[in-house]
Write an enzyme that holds these catalytic residues in place. Structure first.
Site, PDB file in Angstrom:
ATOM      1  N   HIS A 442       0.829  -1.208   0.000  1.00  0.00           N
ATOM      2  CA  HIS A 442       0.000   0.000   0.000  1.00  0.00           C
ATOM      3  C   HIS A 442       0.866   1.262   0.000  1.00  0.00           C
ATOM      4  O   HIS A 442       0.346   2.370  -0.100  1.00  0.00           O
ATOM      5  CB  HIS A 442      -0.908  -0.030   1.238  1.00  0.00           C
ATOM      6  CG  HIS A 442      -2.016   0.959   1.227  1.00  0.00           C
ATOM      7  ND1 HIS A 442      -2.083   2.019   2.113  1.00  0.00           N
ATOM      8  CD2 HIS A 442      -3.113   1.067   0.444  1.00  0.00           C
ATOM      9  CE1 HIS A 442      -3.174   2.720   1.881  1.00  0.00           C
ATOM     10  NE2 HIS A 442      -3.816   2.179   0.875  1.00  0.00           N
ATOM     11  N   TYR A 475      -9.340  13.918  -4.188  1.00  0.00           N
ATOM     12  CA  TYR A 475      -8.827  13.452  -2.894  1.00  0.00           C
ATOM     13  C   TYR A 475      -7.783  14.450  -2.397  1.00  0.00           C
ATOM     14  O   TYR A 475      -6.969  14.937  -3.180  1.00  0.00           O
ATOM     15  CB  TYR A 475      -8.133  12.089  -3.015  1.00  0.00           C
ATOM     16  CG  TYR A 475      -9.027  10.897  -3.247  1.00  0.00           C
ATOM     17  CD1 TYR A 475     -10.341  11.034  -3.682  1.00  0.00           C
ATOM     18  CD2 TYR A 475      -8.541   9.606  -3.046  1.00  0.00           C
ATOM     19  CE1 TYR A 475     -11.138   9.930  -3.902  1.00  0.00           C
ATOM     20  CE2 TYR A 475      -9.342   8.491  -3.265  1.00  0.00           C
ATOM     21  CZ  TYR A 475     -10.633   8.658  -3.698  1.00  0.00           C
ATOM     22  OH  TYR A 475     -11.423   7.562  -3.919  1.00  0.00           O
ATOM     23  N   ARG A 571     -11.494  10.946   8.979  1.00  0.00           N
ATOM     24  CA  ARG A 571     -12.561  11.031   7.983  1.00  0.00           C
ATOM     25  C   ARG A 571     -13.655   9.990   8.230  1.00  0.00           C
ATOM     26  O   ARG A 571     -14.839  10.286   8.176  1.00  0.00           O
ATOM     27  CB  ARG A 571     -11.992  10.828   6.579  1.00  0.00           C
ATOM     28  CG  ARG A 571     -13.029  11.014   5.481  1.00  0.00           C
ATOM     29  CD  ARG A 571     -12.511  10.542   4.138  1.00  0.00           C
ATOM     30  NE  ARG A 571     -12.559   9.101   4.001  1.00  0.00           N
ATOM     31  CZ  ARG A 571     -11.712   8.378   3.267  1.00  0.00           C
ATOM     32  NH1 ARG A 571     -10.723   8.968   2.642  1.00  0.00           N
ATOM     33  NH2 ARG A 571     -11.832   7.079   3.168  1.00  0.00           N
TER      34      ARG A 571
END
Length: 693
Positions: A442, A475, A571
């Protein structure tokens, strides 16, 4: 004597699934915000629907699987999988009811007031009906395949999230048999919202009809000689998580490609049916799908709200959409300059979407054409089906550069795109590997090796978000460009580990999961605790997408109890309970929901005045900290550190798009009506960027 507080107590943790549903509820509230343009409000409704789909496909499906295999699936809150499903059903039903209430009672009337109308059958004129009948016969009927149910035509296995109709028939078929039910599946190629011709509308107005309304109106044309007694839409949601045993497969690429063919036919986890469907037909569908009553949702509108997003592009009304903006570029980062020379002078910090992702693409393009560049190495997690990054890497490989790409094939719902881009890169001659078995890669890393004055210099980009040009406009993410010697060595060593599977030598500057990131963050929290105990100011700010990992939550509790001020900007999911007396009174958790999806991961420590700011790819979750390859990188430039700190302060001051978490797991929107100034972090960052262009 006061009883010591047990930080392992389940009472100190919120349920992660319910926390995720609360995030989706906050997204839905944007559809009610009068400060948001109307078509964008409709988009928020659609996003909340898409989010809920994924929640059932992955989270609910996972809980059901855990029950089937007898795994108790206990998280820190100690809620069993069965109890979690019960609580999820209760909250999800409330959420769905509110979604359709927002659509029918708020958004559709407001759209109609603006001359944008989605017309139910009751409002069709003769002219509308004739045009729609012709449209049905020419564009829809030829590709439909109704299935009359009998022993030779059993209930079909329906595609995941496809639009279907159950039809109740009266009369005899061509073979003299009485018919009961038929199933009709609408092909995905058909648009779900059909726009009527402009000549049927007043100037500047728009008229639309749902595909479901057209099929309802003309369903009898599909069943000659029989009467349609009723026609009702429904949709089945299935388990969409790929079932891959990475230890048992010898070819991960082939296994994933094969598994993708089965994704649309996983086990059923949710059934949505039109609210006016008779009870006997609801029960028939429920039994055929093997669905528990809790996971049956009767909806007053289209069963797939997300298809309403088509209106955003079909309606040309800029006044009902967000104002377009131009992304900025720092000085020295324009496409016509030597980016290597710019980075050699000093580090650059890009803040997307306020600043363009273009410099990253340009850097790879320059590297592909630069004879001094010997090698390019990059991780790709999500990049998009048509990626200029991939095109630049292909060009570099064709130019004879040594190109190594770590493609994470298991990026959920991007597996198919990643399989295709892996093949494209391999065809170009790039070395493609798929990370570490059992550990998703990731980390967001780019390494360019360039020969300068008979020495190798490493240029590095490290980011908090994906190498995806489209999402970089929606984003929020940070990206660091540097040629720092020690960071370059660290990134190079990480790539060697990802390709050779050898051990990584001790890092110079980076923290990396699953080895040093978790412990590194915990150690820095403990350092703040010691500062507080010694009477020094102590402050932690973390901005992430999720806070779940129990040891991190407990560390924050200990910090709060020691007097450390802890500000968490989260978030989505947060299992930490703020405001618990004696435990978390010094912790505030806020969530920012706005035009852009907050995606930056920042870890700030006051450190007795010697501030540390880290950015990274990892959220505070078990999977990120302990079961993935992740990176966190220090921001060493005092100027860039201050810039990020100022951004964090802006988010903490936001009183326009901020929500505050209470100990019961619910969020309350910050009220700015009595404030001296209305502050929106995203708006101010946009305005600051615009002022520099």
């Amino acid at each position: 004597m006061q009883t010591p507080i047990d930080l392992n107590s389940a009472d100190l943790f919120l349920n992660r699934e319910l926390s995720l549903l609360e995030f989706n509820w906050r997204v839905l509230q944007q559809a009610l915000d009068l400060n948001v343009p109307l078509l964008e409000r409709l988009n928020y409704l659609c996003i909340s629907s898409t989010n809920l789909d994924e929640f059932f496909e992955v989270r609910v499906a996972g809980l059901i699987q855990q029950i089937e295999i007898g795994d108790p699936y206990l998280e820190a809150d100690q809620i069993s999988a069965q109890e979690a499903l019960r609580l999820i059903a209760q909250r999800a039903h409330e959420l769905v009811e509110e979604q359709y209430s927002v659509l029918n009672e708020v958004l559709l009337p407001e759209l109609e007031n603006q001359g944008i109308q989605v017309m139910p059958r009751a409002m069709w004129t003769q002219e509308h009906s004739e045009w729609l009948k012709h449209y049905f016969q020419e564009e829809i009927l030829p590709i439909l395949s109704p299935i009359g149910l009998d022993s030779a035509h059993p209930f079909p296995r329906l595609l995941n999230k496809s639009l279907n109709f159950i039809v109740s028939l009266v009369g005899k078929d061509a073979f003299g048999r009485d018919r009961g039910y038929a199933i009709l599946q609408a092909p995905r190629a058909l648009p779900r919202v059909i726009q009527l011709p402009s000549e049927m509308c007043e100037p500047g107005q728009y008229r639309f009809v749902f595909l479901s309304s057209i099929i309802h109106a003309f369903a009898e044309d599909l069943f000659f000689g029989m009467k349609v007694k009723g026609c009702y839409q429904f949709r089945v949601t299935r388990n969409s998580d790929l079932a891959i045993d990475t230890e048992e497969t010898s070819d991960l690429l082939a296994t994933i490609a094969d598994e993708l063919t089965h994704r649309n036919y996983g086990d059923e986890v949710r059934l949505e049916i039109a609210h006016n469907c008779p009870e006997d037909m609801v029960n028939f569908l429920r039994e055929q799908c093997g669905m528990h009553q809790d996971n049956v949702y009767l909806v007053n509108g289209p069963v797939n709200l997300s298809r309403l997003q088509a209106l955003h592009s079909l309606v040309e009304r800029s006044d009902l959409k967000f104002k377009p903006f131009t992304q900025g570029r720092p000085g020295g980062m324009t496409g016509d300059v030597d980016l290597f020379a710019s980075i050699k002078k000093h580090d650059y910090l890009l803040h997307h979407p306020y600043e363009s992702f273009g410099p990253i693409v340009d850097l790879i393009k320059q590297a592909a054409a630069d004879s001094s560049v010997l090698a390019i190495k990059q991780t790709l997690y999500r990049t998009g089906a048509s990626s200029p990054i991939v095109d630049a890497l292909v060009a570099a490989a064709h130019a004879g550069k040594e190109v190594t790409v770590v493609v994470e094939l298991r990026a959920r719902f991007d597996e198919e795109a990643n399989v295709a881009l892996a093949a494209k890169l391999q065809e170009a001659g790039a070395h493609v590997v798929y990370g570490i078995v059992g550990y998703k890669t990731h980390a967001k890393m780019l390494l360019i090796l360039r020969r300068e004055s008979n020495k190798l210099r490493r240029y590095v980009h490290l980011g908090t978000g994906n190498y995806h040009r489209s999402t970089s406009r929606i984003y929020t993410d940070y990206g660091l460009l540097t040629c720092d010697k020690h960071i370059g060595e660290d990134v190079n060593n990480l790539f060697i580990q990802l390709t050779s599977l050898g051990k990584v030598p001790k890092m110079n500057k980076l923290l990396h999961a699953p080895f040093t990131l978790h412990t590194g963050l915990l150690e820095r929290v403990e350092r703040e605790i010691e500062h507080a105990k010694n009477g020094h100011p102590a402050h932690i700010i973390m901005k992430v997408n999720a806070v779940v990992e129990p040891e991190m939550v407990q560390a924050f509790y200990r910090a709060s109890m020691a007097g450390v001020k802890v500000d968490l900007i989260v978030r989505g999911i947060c299992t930490l309970k703020p405001g618990v007396e004696g435990v978390s009174e010094n912790i505030q958790v806020r969530s920012i929901i706005g035009r852009f999806l907050e995606h930056t991961r920042v870890y700030y420590f006051h450190n007795n005045g010697e501030q540390e700011v880290w950015c990274g790819s990892a959220d505070l979750m078990k999977r990120n900290l302990l079961r993935r390859v992740e990176t966190a990188f220090p921001i060493e430039s005092k100027k860039l550190r201050q810039r990020i700190f100022d951004d964090l302060q802006l988010y903490l001051a936001d009183n326009s798009q901020a929500w505050i978490l209470a100990a019961d797991g619910r969020y309350k929107r910050v009220d700015h009506t009595e404030a001296d100034e209305t502050i929106s972090a995203q708006t101010q960052l946009l305005e600051a960027m615009a002022a520099t262009i």
